[in-house]
Design an enzyme around this catalytic site. Structure first.
Site, PDB file in Angstrom:
ATOM      1  N   ASP E  56      25.269  31.317  45.411  1.00  7.77           N
ATOM      2  CA  ASP E  56      24.220  29.759  45.555  1.00  7.77           C
ATOM      3  C   ASP E  56      23.098  29.293  47.035  1.00  7.77           C
ATOM      4  OD1 ASP E  56      26.538  29.904  48.153  1.00  7.77           O
ATOM      5  OD2 ASP E  56      27.221  28.228  47.086  1.00  7.77           O
ATOM      6  N   TRP E 182      36.698  25.633  47.099  1.00  4.41           N
ATOM      7  CA  TRP E 182      35.242  26.443  48.713  1.00  4.41           C
ATOM      8  C   TRP E 182      36.243  25.837  49.283  1.00  4.41           C
ATOM      9  CZ3 TRP E 182      33.802  27.897  43.249  1.00  4.41           C
ATOM     10  CH2 TRP E 182      32.901  29.086  43.731  1.00  4.41           C
ATOM     11  N   TYR E 184      36.170  24.774  53.387  1.00  3.24           N
ATOM     12  CA  TYR E 184      35.594  25.536  54.856  1.00  3.24           C
ATOM     13  C   TYR E 184      35.365  24.580  55.092  1.00  3.24           C
ATOM     14  CZ  TYR E 184      31.658  28.366  52.038  1.00  3.24           C
ATOM     15  OH  TYR E 184      31.687  29.170  51.547  1.00  3.24           O
ATOM     16  N   ARG E 186      35.467  21.933  58.518  1.00  2.00           N
ATOM     17  CA  ARG E 186      34.073  22.099  59.212  1.00  2.00           C
ATOM     18  C   ARG E 186      33.892  20.842  59.793  1.00  2.00           C
ATOM     19  NH1 ARG E 186      29.253  24.927  55.848  1.00  2.00           N
ATOM     20  NH2 ARG E 186      30.388  26.984  57.630  1.00  2.00           N
ATOM     21  N   LYS E 217      39.373  29.425  47.028  1.00  2.00           N
ATOM     22  CA  LYS E 217      38.614  30.393  48.139  1.00  2.00           C
ATOM     23  C   LYS E 217      38.810  30.626  49.245  1.00  2.00           C
ATOM     24  CE  LYS E 217      34.775  31.530  49.426  1.00  2.00           C
ATOM     25  NZ  LYS E 217      33.664  30.597  50.908  1.00  2.00           N
ATOM     26  N   LYS E 219      37.442  31.745  53.554  1.00  2.00           N
ATOM     27  CA  LYS E 219      37.294  33.021  54.156  1.00  2.00           C
ATOM     28  C   LYS E 219      38.393  33.789  54.870  1.00  2.00           C
ATOM     29  CE  LYS E 219      32.832  31.309  55.933  1.00  2.00           C
ATOM     30  NZ  LYS E 219      32.355  30.724  56.930  1.00  2.00           N
ATOM     31  N   SER E 263      36.249  35.436  50.941  1.00  2.00           N
ATOM     32  CA  SER E 263      35.560  35.979  50.898  1.00  2.00           C
ATOM     33  C   SER E 263      34.977  36.174  52.625  1.00  2.00           C
ATOM     34  CB  SER E 263      34.277  34.818  51.003  1.00  2.00           C
ATOM     35  OG  SER E 263      34.051  33.546  51.784  1.00  2.00           O
ATOM     36  N   GLY E 264      34.008  37.341  52.530  1.00  2.00           N
ATOM     37  CA  GLY E 264      34.060  37.503  53.839  1.00  2.00           C
ATOM     38  C   GLY E 264      32.632  37.228  54.631  1.00  2.00           C
ATOM     39  N   GLY E 265      32.008  36.296  54.517  1.00  2.00           N
ATOM     40  CA  GLY E 265      31.433  35.474  55.705  1.00  2.00           C
ATOM     41  C   GLY E 265      29.565  36.577  55.272  1.00  2.00           C
TER      42      GLY E 265
END
Lengths: 315, 315, 315, 315, 315
Positions: E56, E182, E184, E186, E217, E219, E263-265
């Site tokens: 995305d 997902w 995040y 933040r 999901k 990080k 995920s690894g970023g």
């Protein structure tokens, strides 16, 4: 009386048009048929190139500013007749203007109902927004071939605008209508120069594709790269010439899988316009969407200009 | 009891009215029939000219300020009777006032349900807005011939108001009802002088047409041109006389394809009113919508004034 | 168990009540029947006068402040029984309080479901608002004769409140239920003194009528005229005595075509209350809506007070 | 797989429970049956006393803070098993936690779906609010006996929360489900000390009853009277002892016509907990809703504590 | 043309997958079947481990920044083909990108429709939010196996985002589709370092589980503990190594009852990626979701990297 008859368009598609439509892998036959109506209509019909006449300046700038120089424009029938006489692909306008001529002209040229509008009494630097002044059902009732929607990419209400667009695309598709998205990167942190910066324009066009738009309208971009984070990426992307920038925008539109038309903006000399049309053609764009530069000229001059543009786009 | 009977209006339309209605190219026969009811009713019936009695001052300014000078006005029956006795085309009012006389008068004169209202307890210089105090269904239940809606063009919530209007027009049309839009350019960056500036009024009227309004109500404009960007365009537009300004407004309303009626505002001398009516007639407007100058006079004076206005508008 | 049985009210209406109901020209027989249930019930049944017991102080001020002086009030059955024993026209309360006694008392006295409520934990000087804590369907399920709604006329959210009211009136009417509007001019630019100023109270009542309310509840007004713009109009309106002010308010309510009941506010001496009731009667109001002054007295004192009020209102 | 089977509860109600249910005069047999399921379940079944295990701390404080001291708690099955082994009346939790064990345990103990949740990443002193993270339909699908909802009485969005609650209660009732309201007076002008002040807690509980709650959950209150306007009223209300305060809260809940359960808050010694349970019993409360003090103990200690609590509540 | 055919996946589930699915106790067979489609597909099919290709970045960072380094990426067919050639479990992307290849590839690999998106023209430190640019119906029309949604845990609009997620999960379930969240953390009070802090990541994952997510999901977290109130709890939780942190996150996800992928970023060296994959495997995670590190490499390098990752995850 409501008019839902289709325009008389030859439906035996050219290979060029068949190829364009085949990229719309998820769309229904009805949506493709309506995209095909626009692509097959007028003197550019079947070439994959288009010229669309959009007239919403009465709403956006006011009637006198838009029409006083050519007062025949106060009458909404004029635009229908102009698009028809010039042999264009489609005519795009707000609800009222379409309503005022649909019985007379509705079966003669594909119509695009522009669904949202800004105006010059309001103005917000950081949060530009438009009112959605009609519905998809209005487009259906008018027998339109498509609906149109403006996104102010970057506006503080951009997310809300994307969600309005989502609902309009979904409803339009349920009636077999494709959606044309007018991309105006504007608002939020974007200064004037960013609105036509090549990176911002390509980004805006890409987001419209991701949102499900069938056709994208952007201004012809400058060679400015505005987003700091994008500058490195553009070191190896050729964007010096206008034709290169047109090519980059089509690349950002799923590598040419989505139709892109370009507008030139404010009134200018015929020579300047034609050189832009040449760049659109060279860069692989799908043609031009031009309002003020047509209807603010005398009709004979406008027809002459369209003739020249068509000749170029036919290649 | 609900009253849904139509007013007794001769339905054999004059050529003048047929011609007016033919410009509403997208509207259903039912919407045109209701527009026709208003145009064919009363002493101006069939002329294409109208006088409409609007009374919402009780809501907007309060009952005492509006009615204390002529206390018969506290009774909602008075306005129905006045419009009837004067032979007007229609009576426009808020829900409650219409409800209070609909059984007695509902079949005698076309009604316009005014759907939104401001009031004098609230006031916002930059964000004027009105409450929508009833529904289209109420208009249907009352047997109305049309609905009315106020736009504060320029208000910070103008976009939201346009979207309210869009939904009301759509619902009204689905019931065969046309929509009359009251245009008050006010709020946002607009100072007092802009509210009647010719460019702003013409622009506001044009936007209402683009939004799908069937009839527009504006104040008689001054010769001020307020928008900086419009000044150049007005150098060649004749707007010195009131008649010229009326003509320019009708031009802005799709070159006369939409009905426009004018209001004069605050109470004034009879002579002043009649000279305005002459200008409306000369400029090609469709007549007058007049409240305070009628009901705040004694009934005999009001009837005399209406007589004189009708004589002028009949031409 | 849900209780939807009607209260046992004689349905042979008096001429007085027939006359009152005939002014509701747009309402269905069912709505009139429910208004009639209230007007025909209790010891004032048929006179056109009413006493209604409203109890929402538990919600608005808290249970201890409201009920500690007369702890029988903690039990919601008490209010039902009090209204019944006193022979009142109706009992008005929030959802929970009505639910807690509806099986026992629901068929014995007309109920009014008060639908929105403020509270003493929140407070806004400029934007007072109430939560709508139940639905019209709740009123239907409880077998109510009407619903009630508070407007803070003048609040910054007054427009939104009017739109809530619009929807409630429409839904209530679709179930045959009339709507009673509690008018509290409060918020925005209004200082404390404006809340009972005669011009403001009359204006608030008028707006509720225009919004379609069937019955209006206002506080007894003072002789202050607060709105600058209204002062001139009041020079010739008699508002010195309380009876004159009551008369002016009924005048503002469509010249008596809508029912108006008055509340007195905070706890006070019996003599003071009765002199207010006399003024209501003299001024042509439709009676009293009284809570704290009833339930904060011992039951025998409350019954005695109601007796005296009824005697006065019977005239 | 969805589980909509009812828990195996003896449906021959005790007189105590019949009496409690009879106070719910407006509720359907289905709603009463579900309240009855909770009241008849477990070792306190039929006594009118309840112990409910609520676990939403993972959502509100985070998993590690809540469960690290007793890591079996990371597994949602643990809470089901604990409530079951302890013979409690019901288990209340967020959507995810209930979903994770409903096939295994859903037919063994009444479930309460807690529908809204705060969290420790957000925090607002004046406008605390919770997200509604599931729907009444989820409760139906899980076979729950009730739904739960938190009100922050006093929050700047308290009115909006009351309206959310209104819709949830209405929808829950339409499925035969009662609603338990968690009252947390917090936000707006309320300081920390007000959150457990006796007047504020009683007021909050009363408002929940007025809003139509079937069961109220409050913290055990202190003897502080916080609202200035309430201080006079409390001069004659006995609130010195915890039992008196419990009694006052039940009084504020329609004089005992609505079920009230009490929570103790943060982790504390067993002796302290049991003395609170004694006060609840003496004051006429309907039992305890206890989370952290149970699941943050080792299972055997938790079971022992529940045993002692049950012994007290059985009386 | 719409494509609703299922991907060709062997439906004879392995014991490993049956065991995973059995933890979804409340889900319908259809939802489990779709989870099973993803778990059984590709070279890791049946192992309980997954690699998902998410793309995305065109929407979130712009097309040039994302694709200029590997211009084949401008064509949406590339990602489909890459996921297919690498033998991955699923491909996740925005609406437009999926639409552009669904006819060609829709029956060859499970698709996840990512439903909301941020972009780089907007940015809010305290209130990050994403536009929901498509609908669950779009996922159904495209024949997807799941939908995806981003939560900004901690954002000022986090509560509103949770409520959007609630509605999407409910609608998706009604069509038999599971939801991937997902997470995040933040916005709001969270500084950059908090976004990957182990306590915050575990908390965010736990809340998604409580909200009803089927797959999470996150990080890969750092060993920072950010929330002051959580520090004490983490004294006894082993989070020094990446594998320990992966284990703690799975613990926070209902002790392994919900699928978690990591995920690894940003782009990094192959060795660094593989050591992360080893930690995911050791810690009991369910695999990797990796975009930029795949598609920004040349295709042969990407395929080689996926080969190595698959070898590790197969164990």
């Amino acid at each position: 009386m409501k008019v839902a008859m289709k325009t008389q368009t030859s439906l035996s598609l050219t290979d060029k048009v068949k190829n364009i439509l085949s990229a719309y892998e998820s769309d229904s036959p009805k949506v493709k048929e309506n995209l095909g109506r626009i692509l097959m209509h007028g003197r550019l019909g079947g070439t994959g190139q288009m010229i669309i006449l959009p007239v919403d300046q009465g709403f956006e700038h006011g009637p006198a500013r838009s029409f006083a120089g050519n007062p025949v424009c106060y009458d909404p029938h004029y635009f229908y007749q102009l698009a028809l006489d010039a042999g264009l692909n489609a005519y795009a306008a707000p609800l009222g203007a379409l309503q005022a001529g649909v019985e007379t002209f509705g079966d003669k040229i594909p119509l695009i109902l522009k669904m949202n509008h800004g105006n010059s009494l309001l103005s917000s630097k950081t949060n530009p927004d438009q009112a959605v002044t009609c519905s998809v059902q209005d487009a259906v009732d008018l027998g339109c071939a498509a609906v149109g929607f403006t996104l102010y990419n970057g506006s503080e209400s951009y997310n809300a605008q994307l969600e309005e667009l989502r609902d309009i695309i979904a409803e339009a598709k349920s009636h077999g209508l494709p959606t044309v998205v007018w991309c105006y990167p504007r608002g939020g942190v974007l200064p004037k120069e960013a609105e036509t910066a090549i990176d911002v324009v390509a980004y805006a066009a890409h987001m419209a594709c991701q949102a499900g738009a069938h056709m994208i309208k952007v201004k012809l971009p400058s060679d400015t790269v505005w987003l700091e984070a994008a500058k490195k990426s553009y070191e190896n992307i050729p964007v010096k010439t206008l034709a290169e920038r047109v090519r980059h925008v089509t690349q950002a539109c799923f590598n040419g899988r989505r139709l892109v038309v370009f507008s030139g903006g404010e009134a200018k000399e015929e020579a300047a316009i034609l050189s832009e049309i040449i760049a659109i053609r060279q860069g692989g764009g799908n043609g031009s969407i031009m309002g003020r530069n047509a209807f603010q000229r005398k009709k004979e001059d406008a027809l002459k200009l369209f003739d020249d543009m068509i000749a170029i786009l036919k290649g």
